[in-house]
Design an enzyme around this catalytic site. Structure first.
Site, PDB file in Angstrom:
ATOM      1  N   ASN A  13      36.516  37.228  37.317  1.00  0.00           N
ATOM      2  CA  ASN A  13      35.272  37.999  37.408  1.00  0.00           C
ATOM      3  C   ASN A  13      35.637  39.484  37.522  1.00  0.00           C
ATOM      4  OD1 ASN A  13      33.118  39.490  38.613  1.00  0.00           O
ATOM      5  ND2 ASN A  13      32.099  37.562  39.092  1.00  0.00           N
ATOM      6  N   ASP A  26      33.489  42.121  37.555  1.00  0.00           N
ATOM      7  CA  ASP A  26      32.366  42.968  37.985  1.00  0.00           C
ATOM      8  C   ASP A  26      32.828  44.243  38.682  1.00  0.00           C
ATOM      9  OD1 ASP A  26      30.613  41.030  37.149  1.00  0.00           O
ATOM     10  OD2 ASP A  26      30.088  40.336  39.172  1.00  0.00           O
ATOM     11  N   HIS A  27      33.878  44.100  39.527  1.00  0.00           N
ATOM     12  CA  HIS A  27      34.213  45.238  40.377  1.00  0.00           C
ATOM     13  C   HIS A  27      35.002  46.333  39.658  1.00  0.00           C
ATOM     14  CE1 HIS A  27      31.991  43.479  43.458  1.00  0.00           C
ATOM     15  NE2 HIS A  27      32.749  42.418  43.558  1.00  0.00           N
ATOM     16  N   HIS A  33      28.667  39.320  36.057  1.00  0.00           N
ATOM     17  CA  HIS A  33      27.330  39.047  36.584  1.00  0.00           C
ATOM     18  C   HIS A  33      26.415  40.201  36.181  1.00  0.00           C
ATOM     19  CE1 HIS A  33      24.795  38.000  40.445  1.00  0.00           C
ATOM     20  NE2 HIS A  33      24.051  38.112  39.365  1.00  0.00           N
ATOM     21  N   ARG A  54      23.327  41.783  36.914  1.00  0.00           N
ATOM     22  CA  ARG A  54      22.326  41.737  37.983  1.00  0.00           C
ATOM     23  C   ARG A  54      21.060  42.463  37.548  1.00  0.00           C
ATOM     24  NH1 ARG A  54      24.566  40.429  43.198  1.00  0.00           N
ATOM     25  NH2 ARG A  54      22.474  40.966  43.876  1.00  0.00           N
ATOM     26  N   ARG A  80      23.744  47.010  39.094  1.00  0.00           N
ATOM     27  CA  ARG A  80      24.581  47.841  39.980  1.00  0.00           C
ATOM     28  C   ARG A  80      26.018  47.956  39.471  1.00  0.00           C
ATOM     29  NH1 ARG A  80      25.002  44.055  45.321  1.00  0.00           N
ATOM     30  NH2 ARG A  80      22.741  44.181  45.170  1.00  0.00           N
ATOM     31  N   HIS A  81      26.477  46.977  38.692  1.00  0.00           N
ATOM     32  CA  HIS A  81      27.823  47.140  38.105  1.00  0.00           C
ATOM     33  C   HIS A  81      27.796  46.880  36.599  1.00  0.00           C
ATOM     34  CE1 HIS A  81      27.693  42.929  39.266  1.00  0.00           C
ATOM     35  NE2 HIS A  81      28.032  43.144  40.523  1.00  0.00           N
ATOM     36  N   GLU A  99      27.039  35.380  34.521  1.00  0.00           N
ATOM     37  CA  GLU A  99      26.190  34.933  35.632  1.00  0.00           C
ATOM     38  C   GLU A  99      24.895  35.720  35.588  1.00  0.00           C
ATOM     39  OE1 GLU A  99      28.392  35.902  39.099  1.00  0.00           O
ATOM     40  OE2 GLU A  99      30.013  34.532  38.649  1.00  0.00           O
ATOM     41  N   THR A 102      26.408  40.644  47.947  1.00  0.00           N
ATOM     42  CA  THR A 102      26.878  39.791  46.857  1.00  0.00           C
ATOM     43  C   THR A 102      26.019  38.536  46.887  1.00  0.00           C
ATOM     44  OG1 THR A 102      28.808  38.642  45.923  1.00  0.00           O
ATOM     45  CG2 THR A 102      28.681  38.744  48.320  1.00  0.00           C
ATOM     46  N   THR A 103      26.216  37.655  45.905  1.00  0.00           N
ATOM     47  CA  THR A 103      25.401  36.437  45.844  1.00  0.00           C
ATOM     48  C   THR A 103      25.519  35.672  47.159  1.00  0.00           C
ATOM     49  OG1 THR A 103      26.034  36.366  43.531  1.00  0.00           O
ATOM     50  CG2 THR A 103      24.920  34.427  44.406  1.00  0.00           C
ATOM     51  N   GLU A 117      28.673  24.941  39.576  1.00  0.00           N
ATOM     52  CA  GLU A 117      29.727  25.727  40.233  1.00  0.00           C
ATOM     53  C   GLU A 117      29.449  25.644  41.723  1.00  0.00           C
ATOM     54  OE1 GLU A 117      30.240  29.797  38.979  1.00  0.00           O
ATOM     55  OE2 GLU A 117      31.503  30.250  40.710  1.00  0.00           O
ATOM     56  N   HIS A 145      33.543  31.824  44.741  1.00  0.00           N
ATOM     57  CA  HIS A 145      32.974  32.759  45.713  1.00  0.00           C
ATOM     58  C   HIS A 145      33.877  32.901  46.921  1.00  0.00           C
ATOM     59  CE1 HIS A 145      30.209  35.422  47.619  1.00  0.00           C
ATOM     60  NE2 HIS A 145      29.522  35.422  46.499  1.00  0.00           N
ATOM     61  N   GLY A 146      34.438  34.088  47.056  1.00  0.00           N
ATOM     62  CA  GLY A 146      35.264  34.396  48.216  1.00  0.00           C
ATOM     63  C   GLY A 146      36.647  33.765  48.178  1.00  0.00           C
ATOM     64  N   GLY A 204      36.874  36.848  41.606  1.00  0.00           N
ATOM     65  CA  GLY A 204      36.795  38.253  41.264  1.00  0.00           C
ATOM     66  C   GLY A 204      37.376  39.187  42.299  1.00  0.00           C
ATOM     67  N   HIS A 205      36.695  39.328  43.420  1.00  0.00           N
ATOM     68  CA  HIS A 205      36.978  40.397  44.367  1.00  0.00           C
ATOM     69  C   HIS A 205      38.442  40.440  44.813  1.00  0.00           C
ATOM     70  CE1 HIS A 205      36.822  42.648  48.182  1.00  0.00           C
ATOM     71  NE2 HIS A 205      35.935  43.362  47.526  1.00  0.00           N
TER      72      HIS A 205
HETATM   73  N1  PXP Z   1      30.926  32.686  41.276  1.00  0.00           N
HETATM   74  C1  PXP Z   1      29.687  33.218  41.410  1.00  0.00           C
HETATM   75  C2  PXP Z   1      28.520  32.415  40.985  1.00  0.00           C
HETATM   76  C3  PXP Z   1      29.514  34.518  41.914  1.00  0.00           C
HETATM   77  O1  PXP Z   1      28.271  35.031  42.035  1.00  0.00           O
HETATM   78  C4  PXP Z   1      30.649  35.270  42.259  1.00  0.00           C
HETATM   79  C5  PXP Z   1      30.483  36.684  42.743  1.00  0.00           C
HETATM   80  O2  PXP Z   1      29.942  37.458  41.737  1.00  0.00           O
HETATM   81  C6  PXP Z   1      31.910  34.688  42.086  1.00  0.00           C
HETATM   82  C7  PXP Z   1      32.017  33.380  41.616  1.00  0.00           C
HETATM   83  C8  PXP Z   1      33.172  35.413  42.407  1.00  0.00           C
HETATM   84  O3  PXP Z   1      33.206  35.673  43.776  1.00  0.00           O
HETATM   85  P1  PXP Z   1      34.358  36.604  44.355  1.00  0.00           P
HETATM   86  O4  PXP Z   1      34.176  37.960  43.764  1.00  0.00           O
HETATM   87  O5  PXP Z   1      34.129  36.555  45.816  1.00  0.00           O
HETATM   88  O6  PXP Z   1      35.663  35.985  43.925  1.00  0.00           O
END
Ligand code: PXP
Length: 247
Positions: free
Chosen positions: A8, A10-11, A44, A46, A50-51, A71, A101-102, A152, A201-202, A223-224
């Site tokens: 991901n 996004d950042h 993503h 949004r 924002r990104h 996403e 975040t989500t 997911e 996520h995370g 992603g992050h």
């Molecule tokens: N999956 C989904 C559905 C998300 O919304 C996100 C965050 O945008 C991620 C995965 C990735 O999460 P992270 O950036 O915490 O790895």
């Protein structure tokens, strides 16, 4: 079988949008991730932009040669963009304007008709549909009910429990282990309904291993943690390290 990794990015766009300028390039980021061995790129789009911007999706569609997963919320505006740009996959996510975040998975049960309408439209256009949901049996059944090809599983709770040394000692370790087992049961339920299973996520280099060793999870969206590490070691190496952590 080793699970796929979609990075991901996004950042990368978050940094660009901090100055509303042209760098760092999301396209360069996508190419480096692919060259490092990522199986796909996730972004993503949004509602508040924002990104990631609409134009990013168009450019990524032209450039990404592996797998482009977008996403988005199940709104008419977003589904319209997906139908026009045709990513390989759309992951439907919940969205609220003030969230950092989500926050957790989509409530498919409460939004059944709206989600089904979105899934039908996307599938009719040949777009693969995944739904981001909490690892809850009833939500997985509902996702199968609306025709999702994949779920997911939201790993936010697991991620929270594994953030620090809390996870390796006593009660913290037990809570993390029980969350892994909740995710494992959710994955098995999805599999029994012939729905594919992703997770995200995370997730981090440290906590992804316990989930990567579970059966049925075929894809991670991360992603992050990768982009954070890329600041210090470069994106290519950061992606490679995550691939190694999953293998
Ligand atoms: N999956 C989904 C559905 C998300 O919304 C996100 C965050 O945008 C991620 C995965 C990735 O999460 P992270 O950036 O915490 O790895």
């Amino acid at each position: 079988m080793t699970a796929r990794l979609n990075v991901n990015i996004d950042h990368v766009a978050t940094i660009r949008e901090a100055r509303k300028t042209i760098e760092p390039s999301i396209i360069t980021a996508a190419v480096i991730c692919e060259q490092a061995g990522a199986n796909g790129i996730t972004v993503h789009l949004r509602g508040d932009r924002r990104h990631i911007q609409d134009r990013d999706i168009e450019l990524l569609r032209d450039v990404v040669t592996t797998y482009l997963n977008v996403e988005m919320a199940a709104t008419d505006e977003m589904i319209g963009i997906a139908l026009q740009t045709k990513p390989d996959a759309v992951s439907l996510v919940p969205e609220s304007p003030n969230e950092i975040t989500t926050e957790g998975g989509l409530d498919v049960i409460a939004n059944f008709e709206n989600v089904k309408k979105a899934v039908d439209a996307l599938k009719a256009a040949g777009i693969f549909v995944s739904i981001f949901i909490d690892p809850v049996i009833e939500q997985i059944s509902a996702a199968a009910g609306v025709g999702a090809q994949q779920v997911e599983l939201c790993t936010a709770e697991y991620a929270e429990l594994t953030l620090s040394s809390r996870a390796t000692h006593g009660e913290g370790a037990q809570k993390a282990a029980s969350e892994v087992s909740r995710i494992a049961q959710a994955a098995a339920h999805a599999k029994s309904l012939e729905v594919l299973v992703a997770a995200g996520h995370g997730l981090t280099y440290r906590n992804v291993g316990a989930l990567a060793s579970l059966p049925y999870i075929i894809e991670f969206n991360i992603g992050h943690n990768i982009i954070s590490r890329a600041v210090f070691v470069g994106l290519n190496q950061a992606v490679r390290e995550m691939i190694d952590a999953i293998a």
